[in-house]
Each structure stands twice: as C-alpha cells, then as structure tokens.
Design a protein around this motif. Sequence first.
Motif, mmCIF file in Angstrom:
data_model
loop_
_atom_site.group_PDB
_atom_site.id
_atom_site.type_symbol
_atom_site.label_atom_id
_atom_site.label_comp_id
_atom_site.label_asym_id
_atom_site.label_seq_id
_atom_site.Cartn_x
_atom_site.Cartn_y
_atom_site.Cartn_z
ATOM 1 N N GLY A 121 2.388 -5.446 -6.386
ATOM 2 C CA GLY A 121 2.819 -4.324 -7.001
ATOM 3 C C GLY A 121 1.745 -2.904 -6.609
ATOM 4 N N THR A 122 2.489 -1.211 -6.607
ATOM 5 C CA THR A 122 1.721 -0.308 -5.705
ATOM 6 C C THR A 122 2.338 0.624 -6.990
ATOM 7 O OG1 THR A 122 0.949 1.160 -4.705
ATOM 8 C CG2 THR A 122 3.210 0.140 -4.387
ATOM 9 N N GLN A 123 1.448 1.522 -7.740
ATOM 10 C CA GLN A 123 2.083 2.319 -8.579
ATOM 11 C C GLN A 123 2.482 3.600 -7.997
ATOM 12 O OE1 GLN A 123 2.222 2.061 -12.422
ATOM 13 N NE2 GLN A 123 3.771 4.331 -12.081
ATOM 14 N N VAL A 124 4.262 4.311 -8.449
ATOM 15 C CA VAL A 124 4.287 5.225 -8.052
ATOM 16 C C VAL A 124 4.241 6.387 -9.621
ATOM 17 C CG1 VAL A 124 6.532 6.225 -6.844
ATOM 18 C CG2 VAL A 124 5.458 4.086 -5.966
ATOM 19 N N THR A 125 3.922 7.255 -9.171
ATOM 20 C CA THR A 125 3.881 8.566 -10.688
ATOM 21 C C THR A 125 4.405 9.389 -9.836
ATOM 22 O OG1 THR A 125 2.187 7.302 -11.206
ATOM 23 C CG2 THR A 125 3.159 9.180 -12.719
ATOM 24 N N VAL A 126 5.916 10.361 -10.648
ATOM 25 C CA VAL A 126 6.026 11.587 -10.045
ATOM 26 C C VAL A 126 5.924 12.389 -11.415
ATOM 27 C CG1 VAL A 126 7.667 12.747 -9.558
ATOM 28 C CG2 VAL A 126 7.848 9.709 -9.002
ATOM 29 N N SER A 127 5.059 13.104 -10.883
ATOM 30 C CA SER A 127 4.825 13.821 -12.429
ATOM 31 C C SER A 127 4.429 16.164 -12.071
ATOM 32 C CB SER A 127 3.997 13.202 -13.277
ATOM 33 O OG SER A 127 3.547 14.329 -14.040
ATOM 34 N N SER A 128 4.226 16.555 -11.860
ATOM 35 C CA SER A 128 3.861 17.602 -11.861
ATOM 36 C C SER A 128 2.454 17.726 -12.598
ATOM 37 C CB SER A 128 4.729 18.867 -12.031
ATOM 38 O OG SER A 128 5.679 18.965 -14.046
ATOM 39 N N SER A 182 0.737 -1.251 -0.022
ATOM 40 C CA SER A 182 0.097 -0.111 0.194
ATOM 41 C C SER A 182 0.993 1.228 0.065
ATOM 42 C CB SER A 182 -0.851 0.080 1.200
ATOM 43 O OG SER A 182 0.038 -0.074 2.782
ATOM 44 N N GLY A 183 0.156 2.496 -0.251
ATOM 45 C CA GLY A 183 1.066 3.541 -0.248
ATOM 46 C C GLY A 183 1.363 4.251 -1.747
ATOM 47 N N GLY A 184 0.787 3.519 -2.486
ATOM 48 C CA GLY A 184 1.283 4.088 -3.826
ATOM 49 C C GLY A 184 0.765 5.951 -4.193
ATOM 50 N N GLY A 185 0.524 6.137 -5.659
ATOM 51 C CA GLY A 185 0.215 6.998 -5.498
ATOM 52 C C GLY A 185 0.814 8.250 -6.605
#
Length: 119
Positions: A112-119, A7-10
């Motif tokens: 798996g959990t998705q992590v997306t780093v974007s502005s 848990s914890g992605g985003g």
Amino acid sequence: QAQLVESGGGLVEPGGSLRLSCSASGSIFSLNAMEWYRQAPGKERELVAQVTVGGTTNYADSVKGRFTISRDKYTVYLQMNSLKPEDTAVYCCSVLYYRNTLSPLSRSWGRGTQVTVSS
C-alpha cells in the motif's frame, strides 16, 4: 507467490493529480487481472479500478472520469486527476494470476501507498 511493489503516493492539494505505479514479480505463469483498492480510515476496503489481461477496465462510480488504470506487462498504473479530499486513503494494488497450468486463481497484494488530498 507474486510480489508487488507500489510507488507514487503522497500529499496533493484538491484538484491535483498523482500517478501510482505497481510492479509485480515472482511466480506468475499467467496474468488474469490487476487492480487498485483503497481503504480510508474507518471505512471498508473498496475496489477502485481493475484492468483485465484482455484490456477491459472497470471503475468505482466515485472515480469514473477522474481516474485511469492502465497496464504494461506486469506493471499497473493509476492516473488520478481532479483529486478530492475524499480520495484520501491507503491505495493497494492486487494481482490475480495463475502460478502454473494446474493451479487455481491466486491473488497477491502490495503493502500500500498513502494518498492524502488536503490543502
């Protein structure tokens, strides 16, 4: 077989932070290590961080100084700070363990959990 739940992605902006959690349950007689891997689109899966049952930690060069792995019994955490767009990936946790005194070392994976780093 051990079961893992992450848990914890985003979605987070560059420079932000996220904390991933992964809890293991099931037929774990003896724990060896817990790990976080990630896989970005079009790239091979890579080991991000590992913590052994003795507390030794190892990190990929790309995350050293920004990510911290920790463990509490059968739960592993990945604190991710100063996130960059290139950290975008599916993050999976993995556990290395023995099912009993006679079994070989086993590995189980989370979904798996998705992590997306974007502005």
